[in-house]
Design an enzyme around this catalytic site. Structure first.
Site, PDB file in Angstrom:
ATOM      1  CB  SER A   1      -1.684   0.220   1.848  1.00  9.90           C
ATOM      2  OG  SER A   1      -2.886   0.949   2.006  1.00  9.90           O
TER       3      SER A   1
ATOM      4  CE1 TYR B   1       0.644   4.346  -0.428  1.00 10.29           C
ATOM      5  CE2 TYR B   1      -1.681   3.750  -0.371  1.00 10.29           C
ATOM      6  CZ  TYR B   1      -0.440   3.799   0.238  1.00 10.29           C
ATOM      7  OH  TYR B   1      -0.281   3.305   1.515  1.00 10.29           O
TER       8      TYR B   1
END
Length: 314
Positions: free
Chosen positions: A163, A189
């Site tokens: 990501s 994350y």
């Protein structure tokens, strides 16, 4: 003397391309693919596109009933009956060992798709931060546990779904699991997504003799179950025109798994079906890979650390 610059990989596909369009005309009959987190969202759409090429596809999922419903739907839509559903919990080393031990025969495509995003602070029984454990360590264990199956093919591909969130944080080597830092769900994350890219870099280098290649990617901003911890509209910071459908979001994964344009190419990072540039600061866009995420020294260090952490559980 500066090393020669390697040209970025460019393809005819882009932001709006769908997984089906990317896979059109590709025949993978007789080849086997494994997609983690394939009971919904990008994983399900990736499995659907791979099944459409004729590949035998295994859906590795936590919820077997949900996986079986998706497999039935894919079989009806594609006519491909060679679909299999297996239980896999990426945060549980015992589950991973059971999965890899049960696997028989070669594996041609491994799509490390499953993940969690910005969840509340949580740790596994081993003390691992939940996002790092699920997004990286679990997939690392799957790939290394299935190495012989991947090597048997002679040209296997691994796809690591990362990501742009990786730009939120490098690997914080002295405190990966937030034992001392105040927990921040987005930093956790980001660190786990950096780990996904570094895995692709080192797997390609380490397994070159086996002709195994691995690439990482940013699928785009898509509304899926991944956003369950932050609301069904994600962070709210992405303009509406940059939101993709699930079919578009799965396109880059399918491209890396199937396209002849990627034959023999690994250790790269893609967005919108094309390799994206290296950046030295956050760009405010969904493009670009941080230099620390493709640094070979970081990649080797992470691999060793991951081996050590998994070995402590055996």
């Amino acid at each position: 003397m500066n090393a020669p610059r390697i040209a970025l990989v460019a393809t005819p596909f882009g932001f709006s391309s769908t997984a089906a369009e990317v896979a059109q005309g590709i025949d993978l009959t007789g080849r086997r693919a494994l997609v983690t987190g394939a009971s919904s969202g990008l994983g399900a759409e990736t499995a659907r596109a791979l099944a459409g090429t004729g590949a035998a596809v295994t859906l590795a999922v936590r919820d077997v009933a949900a996986g079986e419903r998706v497999a039935k739907d894919i079989a009806e839509a594609t006519g491909n009956q060679d679909l299999h559903v297996a239980h896999l919990d990426l945060a549980d080393p015992a589950s991973i060992t059971a999965f890899t031990t049960a696997w028989q025969g070669p594996l041609h495509i491994l799509v490390n798709n499953a993940g969690v995003m910005a969840c509340p602070e949580q740790h596994t029984e081993q003390g691992w931060e939940w996002q790092f454990a699920t997004n990286h360590l679990g997939h690392f264990a799957i790939a290394t546990g299935l190495h012989d199956a991947l090597a048997a093919d002679g040209a296997a591909r691994i796809v690591a779904v990362s990501s742009t969130g990786h730009q939120q944080s490098p690997i914080v080597w002295d405190d990966i699991h937030f034992a001392f830092r105040r927990y921040d769900p987005w930093l956790a994350y980001g660190q786990s997504k950096t780990a996904n890219v570094l895995f692709a870099v080192e797997a390609t280098r380490r397994w070159a003799a086996d002709n195994i290649t691995a690439n990482a990617l940013m699928p785009g901003a898509i509304y899926t179950n991944l956003q369950r911890h932050i609301g069904d509209r994600g962070s709210g910071r992405v303009p509406a025109e940059l939101i993709k459908t699930v079919e578009q979001g799965a396109a880059t994964s399918v491209l890396l798994a199937t396209s002849p344009l990627l034959e023999g190419i690994g250790g790269r990072y893609f967005s919108d079906c094309n390799e994206t540039e290296t950046v030295d600061r956050r760009t405010g866009t969904l493009h670009g890979v941080a230099r620390y995420a493709i640094d070979p020294d970081n990649a080797r260090r992470l691999w060793t650390l991951s081996q050590e952490q998994l070995a402590a559980t055996s």
